[in-house]
Design a protein around this motif. Structure first.
Motif, PDB file in Angstrom:
ATOM      1  N   MET A 146      45.523  82.633  65.888  1.00 52.24           N
ATOM      2  CA  MET A 146      45.579  81.290  66.468  1.00 52.24           C
ATOM      3  C   MET A 146      44.272  80.928  67.145  1.00 52.24           C
ATOM      4  O   MET A 146      43.855  79.789  67.186  1.00 52.24           O
ATOM      5  N   ALA A 147      43.610  81.933  67.704  1.00 51.02           N
ATOM      6  CA  ALA A 147      42.404  81.648  68.461  1.00 51.02           C
ATOM      7  C   ALA A 147      41.211  81.392  67.581  1.00 51.02           C
ATOM      8  O   ALA A 147      40.197  80.885  68.020  1.00 51.02           O
ATOM      9  N   GLY A 148      41.321  81.743  66.278  1.00 52.83           N
ATOM     10  CA  GLY A 148      40.222  81.465  65.376  1.00 52.83           C
ATOM     11  C   GLY A 148      38.999  82.280  65.766  1.00 52.83           C
ATOM     12  O   GLY A 148      39.064  83.436  66.102  1.00 52.83           O
ATOM     13  N   GLY A 149      37.801  81.643  65.734  1.00 48.84           N
ATOM     14  CA  GLY A 149      36.576  82.340  66.058  1.00 48.84           C
ATOM     15  C   GLY A 149      36.120  82.101  67.474  1.00 48.84           C
ATOM     16  O   GLY A 149      34.972  82.356  67.792  1.00 48.84           O
ATOM     17  N   ASN A 150      36.959  81.618  68.327  1.00 50.41           N
ATOM     18  CA  ASN A 150      36.596  81.310  69.700  1.00 50.41           C
ATOM     19  C   ASN A 150      36.552  82.594  70.518  1.00 50.41           C
ATOM     20  O   ASN A 150      37.578  83.230  70.727  1.00 50.41           O
ATOM     21  N   ASN A 181      45.711  74.630  62.657  1.00 51.60           N
ATOM     22  CA  ASN A 181      46.146  75.961  62.251  1.00 51.60           C
ATOM     23  C   ASN A 181      44.911  76.839  62.052  1.00 51.60           C
ATOM     24  O   ASN A 181      43.786  76.414  62.317  1.00 51.60           O
ATOM     25  N   ALA A 182      45.139  78.057  61.600  1.00 51.12           N
ATOM     26  CA  ALA A 182      44.026  78.998  61.451  1.00 51.12           C
ATOM     27  C   ALA A 182      42.973  78.476  60.479  1.00 51.12           C
ATOM     28  O   ALA A 182      41.764  78.628  60.698  1.00 51.12           O
ATOM     29  N   LYS A 183      43.412  77.842  59.402  1.00 50.56           N
ATOM     30  CA  LYS A 183      42.483  77.336  58.391  1.00 50.56           C
ATOM     31  C   LYS A 183      41.630  76.198  58.955  1.00 50.56           C
ATOM     32  O   LYS A 183      40.404  76.186  58.778  1.00 50.56           O
ATOM     33  N   THR A 184      42.272  75.234  59.617  1.00 48.50           N
ATOM     34  CA  THR A 184      41.510  74.106  60.168  1.00 48.50           C
ATOM     35  C   THR A 184      40.596  74.562  61.301  1.00 48.50           C
ATOM     36  O   THR A 184      39.512  73.997  61.491  1.00 48.50           O
ATOM     37  N   ARG A 185      41.010  75.582  62.039  1.00 47.48           N
ATOM     38  CA  ARG A 185      40.145  76.117  63.089  1.00 47.48           C
ATOM     39  C   ARG A 185      38.883  76.728  62.495  1.00 47.48           C
ATOM     40  O   ARG A 185      37.782  76.544  63.024  1.00 47.48           O
ATOM     41  N   ARG A 186      39.030  77.469  61.403  1.00 47.69           N
ATOM     42  CA  ARG A 186      37.857  78.067  60.740  1.00 47.69           C
ATOM     43  C   ARG A 186      36.923  76.986  60.215  1.00 47.69           C
ATOM     44  O   ARG A 186      35.702  77.069  60.370  1.00 47.69           O
ATOM     45  N   MET A 187      37.500  75.985  59.577  1.00 42.67           N
ATOM     46  CA  MET A 187      36.690  74.886  59.050  1.00 42.67           C
ATOM     47  C   MET A 187      35.956  74.162  60.174  1.00 42.67           C
ATOM     48  O   MET A 187      34.771  73.840  60.066  1.00 42.67           O
ATOM     49  N   PHE A 188      36.672  73.932  61.279  1.00 43.54           N
ATOM     50  CA  PHE A 188      36.067  73.245  62.419  1.00 43.54           C
ATOM     51  C   PHE A 188      34.950  74.093  63.015  1.00 43.54           C
ATOM     52  O   PHE A 188      33.902  73.571  63.402  1.00 43.54           O
ATOM     53  N   PHE A 189      35.159  75.412  63.084  1.00 48.78           N
ATOM     54  CA  PHE A 189      34.152  76.303  63.657  1.00 48.78           C
ATOM     55  C   PHE A 189      32.844  76.209  62.881  1.00 48.78           C
ATOM     56  O   PHE A 189      31.765  76.054  63.465  1.00 48.78           O
ATOM     57  N   PHE A 190      32.927  76.300  61.548  1.00 49.10           N
ATOM     58  CA  PHE A 190      31.708  76.235  60.742  1.00 49.10           C
ATOM     59  C   PHE A 190      31.069  74.841  60.810  1.00 49.10           C
ATOM     60  O   PHE A 190      29.840  74.710  60.839  1.00 49.10           O
ATOM     61  N   SER A 193      36.542  64.225  68.203  1.00 44.11           N
ATOM     62  CA  SER A 193      37.953  63.846  68.271  1.00 44.11           C
ATOM     63  C   SER A 193      38.851  65.024  67.904  1.00 44.11           C
ATOM     64  O   SER A 193      39.838  65.305  68.594  1.00 44.11           O
ATOM     65  N   TYR A 194      38.493  65.731  66.831  1.00 43.13           N
ATOM     66  CA  TYR A 194      39.320  66.874  66.431  1.00 43.13           C
ATOM     67  C   TYR A 194      39.200  68.016  67.430  1.00 43.13           C
ATOM     68  O   TYR A 194      40.128  68.825  67.574  1.00 43.13           O
ATOM     69  N   SER A 195      38.075  68.069  68.141  1.00 41.43           N
ATOM     70  CA  SER A 195      37.922  69.070  69.194  1.00 41.43           C
ATOM     71  C   SER A 195      39.002  68.917  70.256  1.00 41.43           C
ATOM     72  O   SER A 195      39.475  69.907  70.826  1.00 41.43           O
ATOM     73  N   LEU A 196      39.415  67.682  70.517  1.00 38.47           N
ATOM     74  CA  LEU A 196      40.511  67.444  71.468  1.00 38.47           C
ATOM     75  C   LEU A 196      41.809  68.073  70.967  1.00 38.47           C
ATOM     76  O   LEU A 196      42.562  68.675  71.741  1.00 38.47           O
ATOM     77  N   ALA A 197      42.075  67.922  69.665  1.00 36.93           N
ATOM     78  CA  ALA A 197      43.284  68.526  69.095  1.00 36.93           C
ATOM     79  C   ALA A 197      43.226  70.048  69.210  1.00 36.93           C
ATOM     80  O   ALA A 197      44.238  70.700  69.511  1.00 36.93           O
ATOM     81  N   ILE A 198      42.040  70.624  68.987  1.00 35.95           N
ATOM     82  CA  ILE A 198      41.862  72.070  69.161  1.00 35.95           C
ATOM     83  C   ILE A 198      42.169  72.469  70.601  1.00 35.95           C
ATOM     84  O   ILE A 198      42.837  73.480  70.868  1.00 35.95           O
ATOM     85  N   ASP A 199      41.696  71.663  71.550  1.00 34.05           N
ATOM     86  CA  ASP A 199      41.956  71.945  72.967  1.00 34.05           C
ATOM     87  C   ASP A 199      43.448  71.879  73.279  1.00 34.05           C
ATOM     88  O   ASP A 199      43.978  72.741  73.997  1.00 34.05           O
ATOM     89  N   PHE A 200      44.124  70.856  72.778  1.00 33.60           N
ATOM     90  CA  PHE A 200      45.569  70.733  73.017  1.00 33.60           C
ATOM     91  C   PHE A 200      46.314  71.942  72.461  1.00 33.60           C
ATOM     92  O   PHE A 200      47.226  72.476  73.098  1.00 33.60           O
ATOM     93  N   ASP A 201      45.918  72.381  71.273  1.00 35.83           N
ATOM     94  CA  ASP A 201      46.577  73.526  70.644  1.00 35.83           C
ATOM     95  C   ASP A 201      46.291  74.815  71.410  1.00 35.83           C
ATOM     96  O   ASP A 201      47.177  75.662  71.563  1.00 35.83           O
ATOM     97  N   SER A 202      45.064  74.954  71.906  1.00 41.24           N
ATOM     98  CA  SER A 202      44.704  76.139  72.686  1.00 41.24           C
ATOM     99  C   SER A 202      45.502  76.195  73.988  1.00 41.24           C
ATOM    100  O   SER A 202      45.955  77.267  74.405  1.00 41.24           O
TER     101      SER A 202
END
Length: 294
Positions: A1-5, A190-199, A244-253
């Motif tokens: 869930m935490a991805g690459g953070n 999810n894990a996939k979108t987190r990886r995509m967002f990270f890169f 904007s999507y970073s906000l969604a990542i924050d909410f999920d975290s």
């Protein structure tokens, strides 16, 4: 869930180490000492018989320990700490706005000092082993100093009049929209979108750093690559989308940290990340609206 953070990788290890996910082993479980089991076997129901009916009733009526009682992260904690960091940032930004408006020669100092300071301290907050509340507060102060100088400068240019107010309103609207989208499941994390967002975010950060260097050296000017043309506007739209999507990542975290019972100290880190995303979104909106004005 935490991805690459790295922050949440460290958080999960801390949860596993300190056993924050549970309330402890029940009576008679393998974790209880053998002596306790022997004592229970020999005394039978003696302990229970010794308790009065009122004591038993009080024991069963007692409210179960909640996250706040066991030193774990709660949504209320994060809201309060986010509000505190937001107030510090806004108050300092207001002071920086007023000071640089009265003393234009100080604008560059506040702007560059705040920007470089937040970059250095931000890296420290992200990778240091302990959560440092004073460091997070210093970051909020420097962030406010930068925001005030940056916003005042933009507002002082006649063709950009009203851009700051538009950016503030747009940031608020997107924040509310992203929260509703995440809460209703329309915006997925999810894990996939987190990886995509990270890169994507690493690539965008490297691109932004290159752009700053080229601006300082005079290779490019104005708003950077693409200026205010189609390419420049497209890059700003990309920045708004990522922020904007970073906000969604924050909410999920935040949701994940509350669910797994993260230590309470991480509420400051979660609040810090949320405020950083909001400020980033605001800056991207300022750049986009200014380019559209051009």
């Amino acid at each position: 869930m935490a991805g690459g953070n790295p922050v949440f990788d460290r958080l999960n290890k801390q949860i596993e180490k300190e056993r924050y996910a549970g309330f402890g082993a029940p009576q008679g479980s393998p974790q209880q000492p053998a002596q306790q089991g022997t004592q229970a076997a020999t005394t039978g129901y003696a302990t229970q018989d010794a308790m009065t009916a009122q004591q038993l009733n009080d024991m069963y009526a007692r409210q179960a320990a909640g996250p706040a009682d066991t030193g774990r992260v709660t949504v209320d904690d994060i809201i309060i700490k986010s509000a505190a960091l937001f107030v510090v940032t806004v108050v300092v930004a207001g002071a920086s706005w007023a000071w640089t408006a009265a003393n234009p020669s100080m604008t560059l100092l506040f702007w560059m000092g705040g920007m470089i300071g937040t970059l250095v301290i931000g890296l420290g907050i992200a990778f240091m082993k302990k959560v440092s509340v004073p460091l997070i507060m210093v970051y909020a102060v420097l962030q406010g100093a930068f925001l005030g100088a940056f916003s005042q400068y933009i507002n002082s240019i006649p063709q950009y009049e009203g851009v700051v107010q538009m950016a503030v309103l747009a940031t608020l609207c997107v924040f509310v929209a992203m929260y509703i989208g995440y809460a209703t499941g329309f915006v997925k994390v999810n894990a996939k979108t987190r990886r995509m967002f990270f890169f994507a975010i690493v690539g965008y950060a490297l691109f932004s750093l290159l752009q700053v260097v080229l601006l300082w050296t005079g290779v490019i000017s104005g708003w950077g690559f693409g200026e205010s043309g189609a390419l420049g506007i497209g890059l700003s739209i990309l920045g708004v989308g990522l922020a904007s999507y970073s906000l969604a990542i924050d909410f999920d975290s935040i949701d994940h940290a509350v669910q797994v019972g993260a230590p309470k100290k991480y509420s400051w880190l979660l609040a810090h990340g949320l405020i950083v995303s909001i400020v980033w979104l605001y800056i991207e909106f300022v750049r986009l609206f200014a380019r559209l004005r051009d």
